[in-house]
Design a protein around this motif. Sequence first.
Motif, PDB file in Angstrom:
ATOM      1  N   LEU A 162       0.808  -1.212   0.000  1.00  0.00           N
ATOM      2  CA  LEU A 162       0.000   0.000   0.000  1.00  0.00           C
ATOM      3  C   LEU A 162       0.847   1.270   0.000  1.00  0.00           C
ATOM      4  O   LEU A 162       0.470   2.280  -0.582  1.00  0.00           O
ATOM      5  CB  LEU A 162      -0.951   0.006   1.203  1.00  0.00           C
ATOM      6  N   ARG A 163       1.988   1.227   0.675  1.00  0.00           N
ATOM      7  CA  ARG A 163       2.832   2.421   0.745  1.00  0.00           C
ATOM      8  C   ARG A 163       3.427   2.790  -0.615  1.00  0.00           C
ATOM      9  O   ARG A 163       3.832   3.924  -0.830  1.00  0.00           O
ATOM     10  CB  ARG A 163       3.958   2.204   1.760  1.00  0.00           C
ATOM     11  N   GLY A 164       3.447   1.829  -1.541  1.00  0.00           N
ATOM     12  CA  GLY A 164       3.990   2.105  -2.865  1.00  0.00           C
ATOM     13  C   GLY A 164       2.924   2.376  -3.910  1.00  0.00           C
ATOM     14  O   GLY A 164       3.223   2.432  -5.102  1.00  0.00           O
ATOM     15  N   ALA A 165       1.676   2.553  -3.477  1.00  0.00           N
ATOM     16  CA  ALA A 165       0.581   2.766  -4.425  1.00  0.00           C
ATOM     17  C   ALA A 165       0.796   4.051  -5.222  1.00  0.00           C
ATOM     18  O   ALA A 165       1.291   5.051  -4.709  1.00  0.00           O
ATOM     19  CB  ALA A 165      -0.751   2.835  -3.681  1.00  0.00           C
TER      20      ALA A 165
ATOM     21  N   VAL B 135       0.018  12.082  -3.855  1.00  0.00           N
ATOM     22  CA  VAL B 135       0.618  11.294  -2.778  1.00  0.00           C
ATOM     23  C   VAL B 135      -0.456  10.932  -1.757  1.00  0.00           C
ATOM     24  O   VAL B 135      -1.136  11.810  -1.215  1.00  0.00           O
ATOM     25  CB  VAL B 135       1.766  12.077  -2.096  1.00  0.00           C
ATOM     26  N   LEU B 136      -0.623   9.635  -1.513  1.00  0.00           N
ATOM     27  CA  LEU B 136      -1.661   9.152  -0.597  1.00  0.00           C
ATOM     28  C   LEU B 136      -1.060   8.237   0.467  1.00  0.00           C
ATOM     29  O   LEU B 136      -0.095   7.520   0.201  1.00  0.00           O
ATOM     30  CB  LEU B 136      -2.723   8.359  -1.359  1.00  0.00           C
TER      31      LEU B 136
ATOM     32  N   ASP C  93       5.790   6.133  -1.481  1.00  0.00           N
ATOM     33  CA  ASP C  93       4.486   6.749  -1.738  1.00  0.00           C
ATOM     34  C   ASP C  93       4.584   8.017  -2.587  1.00  0.00           C
ATOM     35  O   ASP C  93       3.578   8.655  -2.861  1.00  0.00           O
ATOM     36  CB  ASP C  93       3.761   7.060  -0.423  1.00  0.00           C
ATOM     37  N   GLY C  94       5.807   8.389  -2.989  1.00  0.00           N
ATOM     38  CA  GLY C  94       5.994   9.571  -3.833  1.00  0.00           C
ATOM     39  C   GLY C  94       6.380  10.813  -3.065  1.00  0.00           C
ATOM     40  O   GLY C  94       6.735  11.826  -3.676  1.00  0.00           O
TER      41      GLY C  94
END
Length: 229
Positions: free
Chosen positions: A82-85, A148-149, A224-225
């Motif tokens: 999820l952190r790399g979405a 970024v989420l 996550d950007g």
Amino acid sequence: EITRQIAKDKDFNITRISLTEDNLSTKLIPGDKVHIKGLSRIEKQVEIDGEVYFPGSYYLKDGETLTELVQRAGGFKPDAFLRGAIFQRESIKEAEKERFTQASNMLRQELVFASSRASELGETNKETDLTQLMLLIEDDVDPVGRLVLDLDKIFSNNLEDLILEDNDKLVIPRKLQSVSVMGEIYVPTSHLFQPDNTANEYISFSGGTKESADLDNIYIIKADGSVQP
């Protein structure tokens, strides 16, 4: 709907008659205007890809949220990271394009000034270098429209849910096990992630920094950007 103009004295009175199934037999008079309204049909779609059970395109209804989309896609697979979405939005991409155009125009003005100044000083090489730099910048820019989420917080109800827009795209990658080192280092490459390693150690694994490296402005792009100095 019937719009009717009736002459009265030296002017017209305008009246409107809303038609229903009960009064469709209303008789018309010369000059009446009949407006048959149509239902608006705007289809909005979003795309979800990667580590969900049913990736693909989904039609949206107004007010639909990110968590609802993931539920429709069957939820996350066990390997979902999820952190790399990566979440992309068309309106953000357009805003990035506009900002780049503004920056590009300002840079062109500075380039014209610098070129004329270089010509006055006889620095023809400098003028050529500036022109080539401008062309490289224009070729290299490709707005992605990334938002970024923090999906962990969104799905644990610790952060407000995101309302989706037309053409949004969410990509959920698998768990990553690498750290990439780029820029002014001797061997730009990726390394196996080890939780105890520091940023400086990863840089040393890539041969260390070159003499041209700006050591005061090294930064980390998180999965996550987000960017961390």
